[in-house]
Design a protein around this motif. Sequence first.
Motif, short mmCIF file in Angstrom:
data_model
loop_
_atom_site.label_atom_id
_atom_site.label_comp_id
_atom_site.label_asym_id
_atom_site.label_seq_id
_atom_site.Cartn_x
_atom_site.Cartn_y
_atom_site.Cartn_z
N LEU A 136 18.88 17.97 -5.85
CA LEU A 136 17.65 18.72 -6.12
C LEU A 136 16.42 17.83 -6.00
CD1 LEU A 136 18.81 20.96 -9.10
CD2 LEU A 136 18.17 21.73 -6.81
N LEU A 137 16.54 16.57 -6.42
CA LEU A 137 15.42 15.64 -6.23
C LEU A 137 15.13 15.45 -4.74
CD1 LEU A 137 16.11 12.84 -8.89
CD2 LEU A 137 14.25 14.52 -8.89
N THR A 138 16.18 15.43 -3.92
CA THR A 138 16.00 15.32 -2.47
C THR A 138 15.31 16.55 -1.91
OG1 THR A 138 18.05 14.02 -2.39
CG2 THR A 138 17.19 14.85 -0.31
N VAL A 139 15.73 17.72 -2.37
CA VAL A 139 15.12 18.98 -1.93
C VAL A 139 13.65 19.03 -2.34
CG1 VAL A 139 15.12 21.47 -2.31
CG2 VAL A 139 17.27 20.29 -1.88
N MET A 140 13.33 18.55 -3.53
CA MET A 140 11.94 18.53 -3.98
C MET A 140 11.10 17.58 -3.13
SD MET A 140 12.51 18.66 -8.11
CE MET A 140 10.78 18.84 -8.55
N GLY A 141 11.69 16.48 -2.70
CA GLY A 141 10.99 15.57 -1.79
C GLY A 141 10.70 16.25 -0.45
N TYR A 142 11.66 17.02 0.05
CA TYR A 142 11.45 17.76 1.30
C TYR A 142 10.36 18.82 1.12
CZ TYR A 142 12.36 21.13 5.03
OH TYR A 142 12.23 22.01 6.08
N ASP A 143 10.34 19.48 -0.03
CA ASP A 143 9.32 20.48 -0.32
C ASP A 143 7.92 19.86 -0.29
OD1 ASP A 143 8.30 23.09 -1.62
OD2 ASP A 143 7.70 21.55 -3.07
N ARG A 144 7.76 18.68 -0.89
CA ARG A 144 6.46 18.00 -0.87
C ARG A 144 6.09 17.57 0.54
NH1 ARG A 144 3.36 19.83 -3.43
NH2 ARG A 144 4.85 21.52 -3.16
N TYR A 145 7.09 17.16 1.33
CA TYR A 145 6.82 16.77 2.72
C TYR A 145 6.29 17.96 3.53
CZ TYR A 145 8.13 16.44 7.64
OH TYR A 145 8.12 16.51 9.00
N VAL A 146 6.92 19.11 3.38
CA VAL A 146 6.48 20.29 4.13
C VAL A 146 5.09 20.71 3.66
CG1 VAL A 146 6.97 22.72 4.61
CG2 VAL A 146 8.84 21.07 4.53
N ALA A 147 4.83 20.67 2.33
CA ALA A 147 3.55 21.11 1.80
C ALA A 147 2.40 20.24 2.29
CB ALA A 147 3.59 21.10 0.27
N THR A 263 -0.02 15.92 -6.26
CA THR A 263 0.97 16.99 -6.24
C THR A 263 2.41 16.47 -6.20
OG1 THR A 263 0.92 17.15 -3.81
CG2 THR A 263 -0.62 18.53 -5.04
N CYS A 264 2.58 15.20 -5.82
CA CYS A 264 3.94 14.66 -5.75
C CYS A 264 4.13 13.43 -6.63
CB CYS A 264 4.31 14.31 -4.31
SG CYS A 264 3.13 13.27 -3.45
N ALA A 265 3.13 13.08 -7.44
CA ALA A 265 3.22 11.87 -8.27
C ALA A 265 4.33 11.98 -9.30
CB ALA A 265 1.88 11.61 -8.95
N SER A 266 4.42 13.14 -9.98
CA SER A 266 5.44 13.28 -11.02
C SER A 266 6.85 13.20 -10.43
CB SER A 266 5.26 14.61 -11.76
OG SER A 266 5.30 15.70 -10.87
N HIS A 267 7.05 13.84 -9.28
CA HIS A 267 8.36 13.78 -8.63
C HIS A 267 8.71 12.35 -8.23
CE1 HIS A 267 10.90 13.93 -4.90
NE2 HIS A 267 11.66 14.65 -5.72
N LEU A 268 7.74 11.63 -7.71
CA LEU A 268 7.99 10.26 -7.28
C LEU A 268 8.36 9.37 -8.46
CD1 LEU A 268 7.98 8.18 -5.01
CD2 LEU A 268 5.53 7.88 -5.37
N SER A 314 5.74 17.09 -17.40
CA SER A 314 4.76 17.81 -18.23
C SER A 314 3.42 17.08 -18.26
CB SER A 314 5.29 17.97 -19.66
OG SER A 314 6.50 18.70 -19.66
N LEU A 315 3.45 15.76 -18.35
CA LEU A 315 2.21 15.00 -18.49
C LEU A 315 1.52 14.73 -17.16
CD1 LEU A 315 3.20 12.39 -21.25
CD2 LEU A 315 1.99 14.56 -21.52
N ARG A 316 2.31 14.53 -16.11
CA ARG A 316 1.74 14.16 -14.82
C ARG A 316 1.37 15.37 -13.96
NH1 ARG A 316 -0.55 9.66 -14.02
NH2 ARG A 316 -0.31 10.10 -11.81
N ASN A 317 1.88 16.55 -14.30
CA ASN A 317 1.60 17.75 -13.51
C ASN A 317 0.52 18.56 -14.24
OD1 ASN A 317 1.77 20.47 -12.40
ND2 ASN A 317 3.64 19.78 -11.39
N LYS A 318 -0.69 18.49 -13.75
CA LYS A 318 -1.82 19.14 -14.43
C LYS A 318 -1.66 20.64 -14.47
CE LYS A 318 -6.88 19.37 -14.36
NZ LYS A 318 -8.12 18.95 -13.65
N GLU A 319 -1.17 21.22 -13.39
CA GLU A 319 -1.00 22.67 -13.33
C GLU A 319 0.02 23.15 -14.36
OE1 GLU A 319 0.22 24.03 -9.53
OE2 GLU A 319 -0.51 26.07 -9.83
#
Length: 360
Positions: A136-147, A263-268, A314-319
Amino acid sequence: MDPELVPTGRPSLSPHPGMAATLDLNHSSVSEFILVGFSTFPPHLLPIFFLLFLLMYLFTLLGNLLIMATVWSERGLHTPMYLFLCALSISEILYTLSITPRLLADLLSTRRTIAFAACISQMFFSFTFGFTHSFLLTVMGYDRYVAICHPLRYNVLMSPRGCACLVACSWSGGSVIGLVVATAIFHLTFCGPNEIQHFGCHVPPLLKLACGTDVPVVALGVGLVCITNLLGCFLLILLSYTLIVAAILKIPSAEGRHKAFSTCASHLIVVIVHYGFASIIYLKPRGLHSHKSNTLMAITYTVLTPFLSPIIFSLRNKELKTAMKKTFLSKLYPSSNQVASVNVVLEEGRRMTIPSPVGL
């Protein structure tokens, strides 16, 4: 500490109606294992460990449940990124459920035995949810790449059906790896002793208890499966962020670059924590650490990492943080929110009635 089991022959381990039957296990001279875990630590430290790990465990459950409830209640968060975040939270909850409750019980118990079938189940579920988390972390990385790199094609590439397929593949992949590892390990014969030098049914300590000529082959096969999948996930995430950084550097404005990276800092950060602690455990030189230090290092991956993940998101994602305040503070303090709304309306009315200084 309980004495080692003394086999009185080869008791028939008839397949357990659940997991054991699925794996079609070989017969072994060991019917249960002793989890050494924290039993070598001074007794006065065990209640402290229990309280600390219990608080971290409860916070992990609460944090992930809050994330899931927020995403569910806020329609503005019904996007692929937060769908993947919910799936990640579910995998973390189930991963901690497969290990931490048993750890907490053993900290307060004098009999730290685990049945053969229970050991199989714990290994299967811990590997299933652990690898699902990595996928799932890999999929989230792909999602940020596409975005960031293909924003105009985002809705096409990350359609609801496509996102559901990615989540389903992550869970299926984790289940397959969990089944393969558990099947391979528990097809070995365990002749005794039965003391696992860990607080859970972990692969390396179990391999030391196995007997037979096929142990090195199984150890090599399981190691290759785990390393190949983990390294593959890490390289795909690394590739995604390499392309993301290259795209961000092409953005002319500093504000645009900051917004894109945020938008991808928390995931990273979660990826760094996840693979950082995993590398400490699995890539450390063998024989250089005592049992106590190995136990504490294992805690960083099994308890600390799931604990940090919801905090980071929670802390790094402002939205997400704003949505949490809106969702839960409005329920806790409804009157204060009504007063705030009235103040906003009055302020807007005041601005409309007072003439602008330019017109004076």
